[in-house]
Design an enzyme around this catalytic site. Structure first.
Site, short mmCIF file in Angstrom:
data_model
loop_
_atom_site.label_atom_id
_atom_site.label_comp_id
_atom_site.label_asym_id
_atom_site.label_seq_id
_atom_site.Cartn_x
_atom_site.Cartn_y
_atom_site.Cartn_z
N TYR A 146 0.84 -1.21 0.00
CA TYR A 146 0.00 0.00 0.00
C TYR A 146 0.87 1.25 0.00
CZ TYR A 146 -2.83 3.77 1.97
OH TYR A 146 -3.43 4.99 2.21
N1 LIG Z 1 -9.39 7.65 6.01
C1 LIG Z 1 -8.18 7.98 6.45
O1 LIG Z 1 -7.94 8.14 7.66
C2 LIG Z 1 -7.06 8.16 5.46
C3 LIG Z 1 -7.32 8.21 4.10
N2 LIG Z 1 -6.28 8.39 3.23
C4 LIG Z 1 -6.57 8.48 1.79
O2 LIG Z 1 -7.67 9.35 1.58
C5 LIG Z 1 -8.50 8.85 0.51
C6 LIG Z 1 -9.92 8.67 1.03
O3 LIG Z 1 -9.86 7.81 2.16
P1 LIG Z 1 -11.18 7.00 2.60
O4 LIG Z 1 -12.37 7.86 2.42
O5 LIG Z 1 -10.90 6.37 3.92
O6 LIG Z 1 -11.22 5.89 1.47
P2 LIG Z 1 -12.05 4.49 1.44
O7 LIG Z 1 -11.15 3.41 1.94
O8 LIG Z 1 -13.35 4.74 2.07
O9 LIG Z 1 -12.18 4.26 -0.15
C7 LIG Z 1 -12.70 5.27 -0.97
C8 LIG Z 1 -13.37 4.64 -2.14
O10 LIG Z 1 -12.41 4.04 -3.03
C9 LIG Z 1 -13.17 3.19 -3.89
N3 LIG Z 1 -12.34 2.13 -4.45
C10 LIG Z 1 -11.59 1.24 -3.80
N4 LIG Z 1 -10.98 0.40 -4.67
C11 LIG Z 1 -11.41 0.78 -5.92
C12 LIG Z 1 -11.17 0.31 -7.23
N5 LIG Z 1 -10.36 -0.74 -7.43
N6 LIG Z 1 -11.77 0.94 -8.26
C13 LIG Z 1 -12.59 2.01 -8.05
N7 LIG Z 1 -12.86 2.51 -6.83
C14 LIG Z 1 -12.27 1.89 -5.78
C15 LIG Z 1 -14.29 2.62 -3.04
O11 LIG Z 1 -15.47 2.69 -3.82
P3 LIG Z 1 -16.78 1.77 -3.54
O12 LIG Z 1 -17.14 2.02 -2.11
O13 LIG Z 1 -17.78 2.29 -4.52
O14 LIG Z 1 -16.37 0.35 -3.78
C16 LIG Z 1 -14.36 3.55 -1.82
O15 LIG Z 1 -15.62 4.11 -1.63
C17 LIG Z 1 -7.86 7.55 0.05
O16 LIG Z 1 -7.03 7.79 -1.08
C18 LIG Z 1 -7.01 7.14 1.24
O17 LIG Z 1 -5.89 6.31 0.87
C19 LIG Z 1 -4.97 8.48 3.64
C20 LIG Z 1 -4.67 8.42 4.98
C21 LIG Z 1 -5.70 8.31 5.99
N1 LIG Z 2 -8.24 3.81 1.18
C1 LIG Z 2 -7.94 4.04 2.48
N2 LIG Z 2 -6.70 4.41 2.84
C2 LIG Z 2 -6.43 4.58 4.16
C3 LIG Z 2 -7.39 4.41 5.15
C4 LIG Z 2 -8.71 4.04 4.73
O1 LIG Z 2 -9.62 3.87 5.55
N3 LIG Z 2 -8.92 3.86 3.41
N4 LIG Z 2 -7.11 4.59 6.47
C5 LIG Z 2 -5.88 4.86 6.86
C6 LIG Z 2 -5.67 4.95 8.35
O2 LIG Z 2 -6.34 6.04 8.86
C7 LIG Z 2 -4.23 5.09 8.80
O3 LIG Z 2 -3.78 6.30 8.29
C8 LIG Z 2 -4.12 5.12 10.33
O4 LIG Z 2 -4.96 4.24 10.92
C9 LIG Z 2 -4.76 5.02 5.91
N5 LIG Z 2 -5.18 4.92 4.54
#
Ligand SMILES: NC(=O)C1=CN([C@@H]2O[C@H](COP(=O)(O)OP(=O)(O)OC[C@H]3O[C@@H](n4cnc5c(N)ncnc54)[C@H](OP(=O)(O)O)[C@@H]3O)[C@@H](O)[C@H]2O)C=CC1
Ligand SMILES: Nc1nc2c(c(=O)[nH]1)N=C([C@H](O)[C@@H](O)CO)CN2
Length: 234
Positions: A146
């Site tokens: 990742y």
């Molecule tokens: N949440 C956090 O604390 C953190 C988030 N981030 C980054 O911020 C962004 C948003 O995070 P978060 O809201 O938690 O994300 P999620 O893990 O909730 O994923 C966001 C969306 O990505 C879509 N997705 C996953 N795989 C695919 C694929 N193969 N093709 C198309 N769509 C796909 C899913 O769509 P569906 O539901 O329709 O399947 C999902 O709704 C991400 O890039 C994440 O890496 C970084 C660090 C921390």
């Molecule tokens: N696609 C996602 N990326 C990440 C997520 C997630 O929920 N969806 N969550 C994290 C965590 O918050 C991590 O930063 C600490 O727990 C990271 N990326």
């Protein structure tokens, strides 16, 4: 009312959904991608968003989406690459997991930027924003694939910023803990909060604020905004 729409990938939940709702609230037309029908996607349609079903798990899914997007609109204000999968390194599934993470975090942004940048070339402000992860700063023991795929995304920010200037700004946002997942238990949450100087779960609005800063600032490109509560200080 703004004219050309903003594309947000993976906007059916959490950060992507929040940013799509806030952009619509602030008068931006929005196009979102999703993988399966959900109430949240219906809600975005009701708010005026256009929705495109897209799975970036393989090249055909990405190129099929590009064709559908070009049918949907002749111009874009911005492309926000938010779609992401957060999966740990799993014994026995290493290569498949790496491929999936590479597809969604690197190949999809790469091909969409290459084949849709022309939709951003309309003379007005134009942005590409890659949503990365602060974890690329030092890697991850349990999410090696990742973190590597997100580090590749950080590098795409630099290359596309140089390649698309001055017409299109290209920047990244590198969040750390923004929003827990429902299945994160109390111990996990306690440990995660202790990893940053500010020690809070801020919620998706801090990413929307960061996105708006990048969209509204005409003099920022090739930059990745760190939104991590001071994790690097611990
Ligand atoms: N949440 C956090 O604390 C953190 C988030 N981030 C980054 O911020 C962004 C948003 O995070 P978060 O809201 O938690 O994300 P999620 O893990 O909730 O994923 C966001 C969306 O990505 C879509 N997705 C996953 N795989 C695919 C694929 N193969 N093709 C198309 N769509 C796909 C899913 O769509 P569906 O539901 O329709 O399947 C999902 O709704 C991400 O890039 C994440 O890496 C970084 C660090 C921390
Ligand atoms: N696609 C996602 N990326 C990440 C997520 C997630 O929920 N969806 N969550 C994290 C965590 O918050 C991590 O930063 C600490 O727990 C990271 N990326």
């Amino acid at each position: 009312m703004h004219q050309a729409p903003i594309l947000i990938t993976g906007a059916s939940q959490r950060i992507g959904l929040h940013c799509a709702e806030r952009l619509l609230e602030d008068g931006f037309p929005v196009i979102v991608t999703y993988r399966r029908e959900r109430d949240s996607i219906d809600r975005l349609r009701t708010l005026g968003a256009h929705t495109l079903k897209a799975d970036f798990s393989d090249e055909a899914g990405i190129t099929g989406f590009i064709a559908a997007l070009r049918q949907q609109t002749a111009s874009l204000r911005a492309i926000v690459h938010n779609a992401s999968e957060w999966r740990p390194d799993a014994p026995g599934q290493e290569a498949e997991a790496f491929r999936q993470l590479f597809q969604v975090h690197m190949l999809a942004p790469y091909l969409i930027n290459l084949h849709c940048a022309d939709l951003l070339r309309h003379g007005g402000p134009a942005d590409i924003v890659h949503i990365g992860d602060d974890v690329t700063r030092k890697g991850s023991k349990k999410h090696i694939a990742y973190a590597a795929s997100k580090a590749g995304l950080d590098n795409l920010t630099l290359s596309f910023a140089a390649s698309l200037a001055p017409a299109i700004k290209v920047n990244g946002i590198a969040p750390a803990l923004i929003q827990f997942n429902a299945d994160d238990d109390a111990e996990y949450r306690r440990k995660a909060l202790a990893k940053s100087a500010l020690g809070i779960e801020p919620g998706a609005e801090v990413i929307y604020q960061s996105l708006r800063y990048l969209l509204d600032n005409p003099y920022v490109t090739g930059t990745t905004l760190t939104v991590n509560g001071g994790r690097h200080l611990i």
